[in-house]
Design a protein around this motif. Structure first.
Motif, short mmCIF file in Angstrom:
data_model
loop_
_atom_site.label_atom_id
_atom_site.label_comp_id
_atom_site.label_asym_id
_atom_site.label_seq_id
_atom_site.Cartn_x
_atom_site.Cartn_y
_atom_site.Cartn_z
N ASP A 35 0.83 -1.20 0.00
CA ASP A 35 0.00 0.00 0.00
C ASP A 35 0.87 1.26 0.00
OD1 ASP A 35 -2.83 1.04 0.23
OD2 ASP A 35 -1.94 1.99 2.00
N ARG A 36 1.93 1.26 0.79
CA ARG A 36 2.84 2.41 0.81
C ARG A 36 3.52 2.60 -0.53
NH1 ARG A 36 3.79 0.40 6.03
NH2 ARG A 36 5.76 -0.55 5.45
N MET A 72 -7.34 -6.41 3.13
CA MET A 72 -6.94 -5.17 2.45
C MET A 72 -7.69 -3.95 3.01
SD MET A 72 -6.55 -6.60 -1.49
CE MET A 72 -7.14 -5.09 -2.17
N LEU A 75 -6.52 -0.16 3.40
CA LEU A 75 -5.34 0.05 2.55
C LEU A 75 -5.82 0.61 1.22
CD1 LEU A 75 -3.50 -3.27 3.45
CD2 LEU A 75 -3.12 -0.98 4.44
N LYS A 76 -6.10 1.91 1.20
CA LYS A 76 -6.80 2.51 0.07
C LYS A 76 -6.03 2.44 -1.24
CE LYS A 76 -5.53 7.35 0.41
NZ LYS A 76 -5.99 8.71 0.46
N HIS A 77 -4.73 2.54 -1.18
CA HIS A 77 -3.95 2.50 -2.43
C HIS A 77 -3.98 1.09 -3.04
CE1 HIS A 77 -2.70 6.51 -1.48
NE2 HIS A 77 -2.26 6.09 -0.31
N LEU A 78 -3.86 0.10 -2.19
CA LEU A 78 -3.95 -1.29 -2.66
C LEU A 78 -5.36 -1.58 -3.17
CD1 LEU A 78 -2.65 -4.06 -3.03
CD2 LEU A 78 -3.25 -4.56 -0.65
#
Length: 130
Positions: A35-36, A72, A75-78
């Motif tokens: 995610d980062r 998940m 984990l908004k980016h993922l």
């Protein structure tokens, strides 16, 4: 996770809840790293969809199918990456075919292990196992 959620039940074995909890925790830790990374770019390896994204697609698909996609959560980016990847026409086509093949394989495994009475012989199956 696939072993606990799919393979064991197909073989008539009980889930190991402690193992499943440990797997969820490991996934959550690893997904936080991903995610980062995805916070800095739209795809796993950069600005373009590529082999790394393709590589992870079956694993994330299995998580979703097993009902474990909750690892998940937050984990908004993922989650955004997965939404983007699974909306691709090619991914949708491949996962539909994977669903069908997996369902057939699991039915055959259950049949072979005596855990599913509905398909003892595998007759009519397109999937042939050695």
């Amino acid at each position: 996770v696939a072993v606990e959620k799919f393979i064991k039940p197909a073989r008539g074995l009980a889930l190991n809840d402690a193992a499943l909890d440990a797997l969820r925790a490991t996934l959550r830790t690893n997904f936080a790293v991903v995610d980062r990374i995805l916070a800095t770019r739209p795809y796993m390896a950069g600005d373009e969809y590529g082999l790394v994204d393709i590589f992870y697609t079956p694993s994330i698909h299995l998580l979703e199918r097993s009902g474990e996609i909750g690892v998940m959560e937050g984990l908004k980016h993922l989650a955004n990456w997965w939404a983007k990847v699974k909306s691709r026409k090619q991914t949708a086509h491949a996962t539909a075919e994977a669903h069908a093949a997996f369902d057939e394989l699991m039915a055959m495994a259950k049949s072979a292990n005596g855990t599913d009475e509905s398909n003892r012989t595998g007759a009519g199956s397109k999937l042939q196992l050695p």
